[in-house]
Design a protein around this motif. Structure first.
Motif, PDB file in Angstrom:
ATOM      1  N   VAL A 169      -9.524   2.906   5.779  1.00  0.00           N
ATOM      2  CA  VAL A 169      -8.705   4.107   5.675  1.00  0.00           C
ATOM      3  C   VAL A 169      -7.229   3.749   5.561  1.00  0.00           C
ATOM      4  O   VAL A 169      -6.770   2.764   6.153  1.00  0.00           O
ATOM      5  CB  VAL A 169      -8.901   5.025   6.903  1.00  0.00           C
ATOM      6  CG1 VAL A 169     -10.302   5.581   6.940  1.00  0.00           C
ATOM      7  CG2 VAL A 169      -8.597   4.284   8.194  1.00  0.00           C
ATOM      8  N   PRO A 170      -6.457   4.522   4.806  1.00  0.00           N
ATOM      9  CA  PRO A 170      -5.007   4.307   4.776  1.00  0.00           C
ATOM     10  C   PRO A 170      -4.434   4.498   6.178  1.00  0.00           C
ATOM     11  O   PRO A 170      -4.887   5.358   6.934  1.00  0.00           O
ATOM     12  CB  PRO A 170      -4.502   5.397   3.823  1.00  0.00           C
ATOM     13  CG  PRO A 170      -5.691   5.752   2.988  1.00  0.00           C
ATOM     14  CD  PRO A 170      -6.874   5.611   3.905  1.00  0.00           C
ATOM     15  N   LYS A 171      -3.441   3.699   6.509  1.00  0.00           N
ATOM     16  CA  LYS A 171      -2.896   3.775   7.859  1.00  0.00           C
ATOM     17  C   LYS A 171      -2.274   5.130   8.175  1.00  0.00           C
ATOM     18  O   LYS A 171      -2.290   5.561   9.326  1.00  0.00           O
ATOM     19  CB  LYS A 171      -1.867   2.653   8.069  1.00  0.00           C
ATOM     20  CG  LYS A 171      -2.519   1.282   8.131  1.00  0.00           C
ATOM     21  CD  LYS A 171      -1.514   0.187   8.430  1.00  0.00           C
ATOM     22  CE  LYS A 171      -2.214  -1.156   8.559  1.00  0.00           C
ATOM     23  NZ  LYS A 171      -1.279  -2.256   8.830  1.00  0.00           N
ATOM     24  N   ASP A 172      -1.761   5.801   7.163  1.00  0.00           N
ATOM     25  CA  ASP A 172      -1.170   7.113   7.438  1.00  0.00           C
ATOM     26  C   ASP A 172      -2.232   8.201   7.545  1.00  0.00           C
ATOM     27  O   ASP A 172      -1.918   9.369   7.774  1.00  0.00           O
ATOM     28  CB  ASP A 172      -0.123   7.479   6.377  1.00  0.00           C
ATOM     29  CG  ASP A 172      -0.686   7.554   4.969  1.00  0.00           C
ATOM     30  OD1 ASP A 172      -1.915   7.346   4.781  1.00  0.00           O
ATOM     31  OD2 ASP A 172       0.088   7.819   4.035  1.00  0.00           O
ATOM     32  N   GLN A 173      -3.508   7.824   7.403  1.00  0.00           N
ATOM     33  CA  GLN A 173      -4.608   8.767   7.589  1.00  0.00           C
ATOM     34  C   GLN A 173      -5.579   8.241   8.653  1.00  0.00           C
ATOM     35  O   GLN A 173      -6.765   8.558   8.650  1.00  0.00           O
ATOM     36  CB  GLN A 173      -5.351   8.986   6.271  1.00  0.00           C
ATOM     37  CG  GLN A 173      -4.493   9.570   5.177  1.00  0.00           C
ATOM     38  CD  GLN A 173      -5.236   9.667   3.846  1.00  0.00           C
ATOM     39  OE1 GLN A 173      -6.452   9.839   3.799  1.00  0.00           O
ATOM     40  NE2 GLN A 173      -4.496   9.563   2.754  1.00  0.00           N
ATOM     41  N   PHE A 174      -5.053   7.446   9.580  1.00  0.00           N
ATOM     42  CA  PHE A 174      -5.889   6.832  10.603  1.00  0.00           C
ATOM     43  C   PHE A 174      -6.652   7.908  11.384  1.00  0.00           C
ATOM     44  O   PHE A 174      -6.056   8.869  11.877  1.00  0.00           O
ATOM     45  CB  PHE A 174      -5.029   6.017  11.562  1.00  0.00           C
ATOM     46  CG  PHE A 174      -5.826   5.147  12.498  1.00  0.00           C
ATOM     47  CD1 PHE A 174      -6.354   3.947  12.065  1.00  0.00           C
ATOM     48  CD2 PHE A 174      -6.048   5.526  13.809  1.00  0.00           C
ATOM     49  CE1 PHE A 174      -7.089   3.135  12.922  1.00  0.00           C
ATOM     50  CE2 PHE A 174      -6.774   4.736  14.679  1.00  0.00           C
ATOM     51  CZ  PHE A 174      -7.298   3.538  14.232  1.00  0.00           C
TER      52      PHE A 174
ATOM     53  N   TYR B  92      -0.337  -4.688   5.780  1.00  0.00           N
ATOM     54  CA  TYR B  92      -1.405  -4.151   4.941  1.00  0.00           C
ATOM     55  C   TYR B  92      -1.350  -2.637   4.945  1.00  0.00           C
ATOM     56  O   TYR B  92      -0.912  -2.018   5.909  1.00  0.00           O
ATOM     57  CB  TYR B  92      -2.769  -4.635   5.448  1.00  0.00           C
ATOM     58  CG  TYR B  92      -3.047  -6.087   5.122  1.00  0.00           C
ATOM     59  CD1 TYR B  92      -3.652  -6.446   3.923  1.00  0.00           C
ATOM     60  CD2 TYR B  92      -2.686  -7.094   6.022  1.00  0.00           C
ATOM     61  CE1 TYR B  92      -3.895  -7.769   3.618  1.00  0.00           C
ATOM     62  CE2 TYR B  92      -2.923  -8.430   5.720  1.00  0.00           C
ATOM     63  CZ  TYR B  92      -3.534  -8.754   4.514  1.00  0.00           C
ATOM     64  OH  TYR B  92      -3.762 -10.079   4.209  1.00  0.00           O
ATOM     65  N   GLU B  93      -1.840  -2.037   3.864  1.00  0.00           N
ATOM     66  CA  GLU B  93      -1.747  -0.590   3.722  1.00  0.00           C
ATOM     67  C   GLU B  93      -2.869   0.159   4.439  1.00  0.00           C
ATOM     68  O   GLU B  93      -2.729   1.342   4.736  1.00  0.00           O
ATOM     69  CB  GLU B  93      -1.745  -0.220   2.238  1.00  0.00           C
ATOM     70  CG  GLU B  93      -0.504  -0.720   1.500  1.00  0.00           C
ATOM     71  CD  GLU B  93      -0.479  -0.294   0.044  1.00  0.00           C
ATOM     72  OE1 GLU B  93      -1.494   0.280  -0.432  1.00  0.00           O
ATOM     73  OE2 GLU B  93       0.551  -0.521  -0.618  1.00  0.00           O
ATOM     74  N   ASP B  94      -3.982  -0.535   4.707  1.00  0.00           N
ATOM     75  CA  ASP B  94      -5.137   0.146   5.284  1.00  0.00           C
ATOM     76  C   ASP B  94      -5.557  -0.468   6.614  1.00  0.00           C
ATOM     77  O   ASP B  94      -5.061  -1.528   7.008  1.00  0.00           O
ATOM     78  CB  ASP B  94      -6.343   0.065   4.332  1.00  0.00           C
ATOM     79  CG  ASP B  94      -6.100   0.768   3.008  1.00  0.00           C
ATOM     80  OD1 ASP B  94      -5.155   1.590   2.917  1.00  0.00           O
ATOM     81  OD2 ASP B  94      -6.848   0.491   2.055  1.00  0.00           O
TER      82      ASP B  94
END
Length: 201
Positions: A154-159, A189-191
């Motif tokens: 998952v993208p980190k901003d959608q954890f 990393y982005e995810d």
């Protein structure tokens, strides 16, 4: 079954800390990731104080050849979870404000995907699949086997804070590392790769 004091503490701090965990501790090439832009969450638990209570001592994942002792980490005064140094990328950690593995609730174990220009302990975490085994040793001599339920990237901003840290009615395990594309500008990393596992024995 009643939640332990550790589990209660985890439930109370999960929302505030989830984003911080999702965004830190995944630097590469010896460069720590930048701290998350989150409001500091003061903690009275010294990060460096040895944990003397019941705790997990090692994690082993046969499929990917991963084995590490587990250091216990907490939250510093800046509201960040202290993770093992990227200069020791093969060291995994247990977030000690989450339940002890084997107790009711989601126990959290984290590790680097890489660091210091070397693969990390969870370099192949993304390769796990439902049914794979994760073994946890505890300080009371118990050896627990967890079975992977599913793996997500998952993208980190959608954890998925609720899914990872939310209360559960049974013993569960979460393994977390970084993944996806490496952002050289942000040194991160982005995810996130998150493995969800249930107690088998």
């Amino acid at each position: 079954m009643k939640l332990t004091e550790t589990a209660k503490a985890a439930a109370g701090t999960a929302t505030a800390l989830a984003l911080v965990l999702a965004l830190t501790g995944c630097g590469s090439s010896g460069t720590p990731a930048p701290a998350a832009a989150a409001k500091p969450v003061p903690s009275s638990v010294p990060v460096t104080k040895p944990f003397k209570g019941l705790r997990p001592t090692a994690v082993t994942i046969p499929k990917i050849g991963a084995h590490s002792s587990l250091v216990s980490v907490a939250v510093n005064l800046q509201g960040q979870i202290s993770v093992p140094s990227v200069k020791t990328p093969m060291q995994a950690a247990w977030y000690r404000l989450s339940p002890v593995p084997g107790e009711v609730g989601p126990a959290v174990v984290l590790g680097h995907v890489d660091g210091d220009k070397k693969p990390g302990i969870f370099y192949h975490l993304k390769d796990l699949a439902p049914g794979d085994e994760v073994d946890i040793d505890r300080s009371d001599g118990k050896k627990l086997k967890f079975t992977v339920d599913h793996v997500t990237q998952v993208p980190k901003d959608q954890f998925p804070q609720d899914a990872v840290y939310g209360n559960s009615s049974k013993p569960e395990l979460r393994l977390i590392t970084c993944g996806g594309v490496f952002d050289h500008a942000e040194h991160s990393y982005e995810d996130n790769i998150v493995v969800y596992a249930n107690l088998a024995s």
